[in-house]
Design an enzyme around this catalytic site. Structure first.
Site, mmCIF file in Angstrom:
data_model
loop_
_atom_site.group_PDB
_atom_site.id
_atom_site.type_symbol
_atom_site.label_atom_id
_atom_site.label_comp_id
_atom_site.label_asym_id
_atom_site.label_seq_id
_atom_site.Cartn_x
_atom_site.Cartn_y
_atom_site.Cartn_z
ATOM 1 N N HIS A 198 0.824 -1.210 0.000
ATOM 2 C CA HIS A 198 0.000 0.000 0.000
ATOM 3 C C HIS A 198 0.861 1.264 0.000
ATOM 4 O O HIS A 198 0.503 2.264 -0.622
ATOM 5 C CB HIS A 198 -0.932 0.006 1.213
ATOM 6 C CG HIS A 198 -2.162 -0.815 1.031
ATOM 7 N ND1 HIS A 198 -2.919 -0.772 -0.119
ATOM 8 C CD2 HIS A 198 -2.773 -1.717 1.844
ATOM 9 C CE1 HIS A 198 -3.939 -1.606 0.000
ATOM 10 N NE2 HIS A 198 -3.875 -2.186 1.176
ATOM 11 N N ARG A 305 -8.540 -7.352 -11.896
ATOM 12 C CA ARG A 305 -8.438 -8.511 -11.001
ATOM 13 C C ARG A 305 -9.599 -8.483 -10.012
ATOM 14 O O ARG A 305 -9.834 -7.473 -9.359
ATOM 15 C CB ARG A 305 -7.111 -8.481 -10.248
ATOM 16 C CG ARG A 305 -5.884 -8.515 -11.156
ATOM 17 C CD ARG A 305 -4.622 -8.521 -10.304
ATOM 18 N NE ARG A 305 -3.417 -8.632 -11.097
ATOM 19 C CZ ARG A 305 -2.620 -7.630 -11.414
ATOM 20 N NH1 ARG A 305 -2.923 -6.402 -10.994
ATOM 21 N NH2 ARG A 305 -1.531 -7.810 -12.116
ATOM 22 N N ARG A 341 -11.180 -10.351 -15.368
ATOM 23 C CA ARG A 341 -10.680 -11.723 -15.219
ATOM 24 C C ARG A 341 -11.459 -12.405 -14.098
ATOM 25 O O ARG A 341 -11.566 -11.873 -12.988
ATOM 26 C CB ARG A 341 -9.180 -11.716 -14.875
ATOM 27 C CG ARG A 341 -8.577 -13.115 -14.782
ATOM 28 C CD ARG A 341 -7.098 -13.052 -14.423
ATOM 29 N NE ARG A 341 -6.886 -12.579 -13.061
ATOM 30 C CZ ARG A 341 -5.670 -12.322 -12.540
ATOM 31 N NH1 ARG A 341 -4.593 -12.471 -13.286
ATOM 32 N NH2 ARG A 341 -5.550 -11.905 -11.306
ATOM 33 N N GLU A 440 -1.281 -18.560 -20.322
ATOM 34 C CA GLU A 440 -0.232 -18.483 -19.304
ATOM 35 C C GLU A 440 0.324 -19.851 -18.943
ATOM 36 O O GLU A 440 1.215 -19.970 -18.113
ATOM 37 C CB GLU A 440 -0.768 -17.777 -18.047
ATOM 38 C CG GLU A 440 -2.072 -18.349 -17.532
ATOM 39 C CD GLU A 440 -2.723 -17.470 -16.478
ATOM 40 O OE1 GLU A 440 -2.025 -16.678 -15.824
ATOM 41 O OE2 GLU A 440 -3.962 -17.581 -16.308
ATOM 42 N N ASN A 463 3.712 -13.160 -16.686
ATOM 43 C CA ASN A 463 4.279 -13.441 -15.361
ATOM 44 C C ASN A 463 4.257 -14.942 -15.071
ATOM 45 O O ASN A 463 5.287 -15.538 -14.717
ATOM 46 C CB ASN A 463 3.509 -12.685 -14.270
ATOM 47 C CG ASN A 463 3.622 -11.179 -14.421
ATOM 48 O OD1 ASN A 463 4.365 -10.686 -15.263
ATOM 49 N ND2 ASN A 463 2.895 -10.442 -13.602
ATOM 50 N N ASP A 464 3.077 -15.565 -15.203
ATOM 51 C CA ASP A 464 2.984 -17.009 -14.956
ATOM 52 C C ASP A 464 3.568 -17.818 -16.108
ATOM 53 O O ASP A 464 4.177 -18.869 -15.884
ATOM 54 C CB ASP A 464 1.522 -17.409 -14.740
ATOM 55 C CG ASP A 464 1.077 -17.192 -13.298
ATOM 56 O OD1 ASP A 464 1.944 -16.956 -12.441
ATOM 57 O OD2 ASP A 464 -0.138 -17.237 -13.038
ATOM 58 N N ARG A 474 9.885 -16.940 -9.390
ATOM 59 C CA ARG A 474 10.549 -15.633 -9.386
ATOM 60 C C ARG A 474 10.651 -15.032 -7.998
ATOM 61 O O ARG A 474 11.372 -14.058 -7.809
ATOM 62 C CB ARG A 474 9.832 -14.668 -10.330
ATOM 63 C CG ARG A 474 8.427 -14.323 -9.939
ATOM 64 C CD ARG A 474 7.861 -13.330 -10.931
ATOM 65 N NE ARG A 474 6.479 -13.033 -10.604
ATOM 66 C CZ ARG A 474 5.877 -11.920 -10.914
ATOM 67 N NH1 ARG A 474 6.514 -10.993 -11.563
ATOM 68 N NH2 ARG A 474 4.618 -11.715 -10.598
ATOM 69 N N CYS A 511 -0.740 -8.883 -20.792
ATOM 70 C CA CYS A 511 -1.080 -8.176 -19.556
ATOM 71 C C CYS A 511 -0.085 -8.438 -18.441
ATOM 72 O O CYS A 511 -0.367 -8.163 -17.273
ATOM 73 C CB CYS A 511 -2.491 -8.543 -19.102
ATOM 74 S SG CYS A 511 -2.708 -10.284 -18.697
#
Length: 596
Positions: A198, A305, A341, A440, A463-464, A474, A511
């Site tokens: 945050h 998300r 998604r 992915e 990413n995945d 990672r 994305c």
């Protein structure tokens, strides 16, 4: 005991919000409270339960008061973060499980809450998504407040910071940052935290430089020390000499000039010099992020998300909650499109019954579309909410973690069933709503040609995809060096997916984080991707480099890259190409990115 003053001491952390600033250190000491562990007598149990519930109520009142006292309109936009904390304080799982622990184990409230926190913390650590994994910090912030109230510890008054200072702390909660007069804060430094904490999100939104995850900052820095922080590279210099200060200030001047120039591109179309148009969109988690996305030039939401709707609560979001959330999304981004998604975590993260059966490998277990197929009731509620909201703007549905044709057909069959129910109930929805598949998993990329027959678009989740294709975690420090976006295998996978999509006449988006790096963006452009979705703050930089380029030259760059054999060779070639092609505008940026 004061630490002896050091000169030009450099420590390295995570650059969480860009910018270079100098200022005096303002220390916020947030020592971890020592929790007593006591057994209690049976006759003391209900008194202990009441003491715990009183601490919950006191914490709730404190956060409500903090929220009401926020006067700055720009800061108030971020007060929704406190709403998340208030939701946790209303969470039946947290409250009831702690009460049950007090009664069952006959232990004091502090001990019981600590045991429940440990259990919930384990569930959060298993989450693959970095943003959602970081949300465990919210749980810790709230529990820390409860612990302090149980122990009668005072909460520091940080509302009266004077002068332009750099705040240094082990960690900062949203309540901390939102209470501060941010006009007096030049930057943030913390021992822990990352790019999706945050503090990082708030800092980026307000343009305050921040370096997090330094680990040793509070042990090396004294209150009043002169500091330089570079939120781009993650560098912090303690008590710099005049010469070092001047070198950083000169770099800041160059970067500021570059940033002002880049921001001018936010409102312009992402179109190459030879007329190839690309859609640049934003990845977000909350509707409240849309104003920032628009300011930075987003042409829609490429990834919304939905997982946060399910977390920090005992009950499930109902259909009306889904509908209202997605309606706000559609109306806020209109007339542009938002891609939603569907749920991308497993039930162990928000359903008590699931948390009892720990999976050996949750990343490859019952999560995302697999979970939705098993729990069709939960899936249908979300789909009904999306479909109902689709009449208020342009929405698309994106199914995550698709591994093959069977899953996409099953997901579409469930969607059709939901549509028929709405038609029967005479509830309006967009009957032509577009359906997409996340690419992915390697099996999806290999069968992209047949998957393309069943969907309206692809979205590549790099990413995945990189993790699964290269068998690398990672976030594991021992193998994270193998996480290479420009690995020849990854580039060949992306090229194959794009070719399959275009042969079927459907667009393909990306994305993952890859899209937010201007150097990678040119490779992706040369590979033929149609849409890029990224963190909003990266959009102007990517837009500028795209507008300065020609599509044909990026194709030539890709052709050369495919002749190279290793990721390091490709990375070096691309960076050098960028430095020569854009020496005035991007050489500083790329040099600093390489350091980070």
């Amino acid at each position: 005991m004061a630490v002896q003053q050091q000169t030009n001491k450099v420590i390295q952390g995570i650059g969480a919000s860009p910018g270079i600033v100098t200022g005096k250190a303002y220390m916020i000491e947030r020592f971890k409270v020592r929790l007593p562990e006591k057994r209690i007598r049976p006759e003391q149990v209900e008194e202990e339960v009441a003491r715990f519930l009183n601490a919950i109520e006191e914490s709730r009142n404190q956060l409500t008061e903090i929220k009401e006292k926020i006067l700055d309109l720009e800061v108030r936009r971020h007060s929704f973060i406190l709403d998340v904390h208030l939701m946790i304080l209303d969470d039946e799982m947290l409250i009831q499980d702690t009460v049950d622990m007090i009664r069952k184990k006959k232990v004091n409230a502090e001990w019981a809450l600590d045991l429940i926190l440990e259990k919930l913390d384990t569930a959060f650590k298993a989450i693959e998504d970095e943003y959602l994994r970081e949300r465990r910090s919210d749980l810790h912030y709230v529990c820390s407040r409860i612990f302090r109230n149980l122990l009668g510890k005072k909460h520091d008054d940080i509302t009266k910071i004077k002068g332009k200072v750099i705040v240094v702390a082990h960690d900062l909660s949203p309540a901390d940052t939102l209470q501060m007069n941010l006009k007096n804060v030049a930057g943030f430094i913390t021992d822990i935290g990352g790019k999706v904490s945050h503090t990082a999100i708030l800092s980026r939104s307000l343009g305050i430089p921040a370096v997090l995850g330094l680990e040793v900052a509070t042990s090396l820095i004294n209150g009043g020390d002169l500091l330089i922080i570079d939120g781009g590279t993650g560098e912090v210099v303690i008590n710099p000499t005049e010469e070092v200060s001047q070198s950083f200030l000169e770099r800041r001047r160059r970067i500021k000039t570059m940033e002002r120039e880049v921001l001018k591109y936010a409102s312009l179309p992402a179109e190459t010099r030879d007329g190839v148009r690309i859609r640049l969109q934003a990845n977000i988690e909350m509707v409240e992020e849309i104003p920032s996305a628009k300011t930075h030039g987003a042409e829609g939401i490429g990834l919304y998300r939905t997982e946060i709707l399910y977390l920090n609560r005992k009950d499930l979001p109902n259909e009306e909650e889904h509908y209202q959330t997605y309606r706000r999304l559609a109306e806020s981004i209109s007339p542009a499109t938002a891609t939603i998604r569907t749920l991308d975590i497993g039930g162990d993260k928000f359903l008590p019954d699931y948390s009892k059966s720990n999976e050996m490998n949750p990343a490859m277990g019952l999560r995302a579309i697999r979970f939705s197929m098993k729990e069709t009731g939960i899936f249908k509620l979300q789909l009904r909410g999306i479909l109902r909201a689709s009449v208020h703007g342009k929405l698309r549905i994106l199914f995550p973690m698709i591994s093959g044709m069977g899953e996409i057909r099953q997901a579409k069959a469930i969607l059709e069933e939901v549509k028929k129910g709405l038609v029967k109930a005479k509830i309006p929805f967009d009957r032509g709503i577009k359906i997409g598949a996340m690419i992915e998993i390697p099996s999806a990329s290999i069968t992209a040609d047949i998957l393309a027959e069943e969907v309206d678009f692809f979205s590549i989740g790099t990413n995945d995809l990189i993790q699964y294709a290269l068998a690398v975690d990672r976030i594991n420090e021992h193998v994270s060096y193998l996480y290479e976006p420009l690995h020849p295998a990854i580039l060949r996978i992306i090229r194959g997916v794009v070719q399959s999509a275009h042969e079927a006449g459907i667009p393909v988006a990306i994305c993952g984080e890859m899209a937010s790096d201007p150097a990678y963006a040119l490779i992706l452009l040369g590979l033929g991707l149609d849409e890029f979705s990224m963190n909003p703050i990266a959009i102007p930089k990517v837009k500028k480099v795209l507008r300065m380029s020609r599509f044909e030259e990026t194709q030539a760059l890709v052709e050369r890259v495919f002749q190279l054999k290793t990721a390091s060779e490709i990375e070096s070639h691309v960076r050098n190409w960028m430095a020569k092609r854009f020496p005035k505008d991007f050489i500083d940026y790329h040099t600093e990115e390489a350091k980070a």
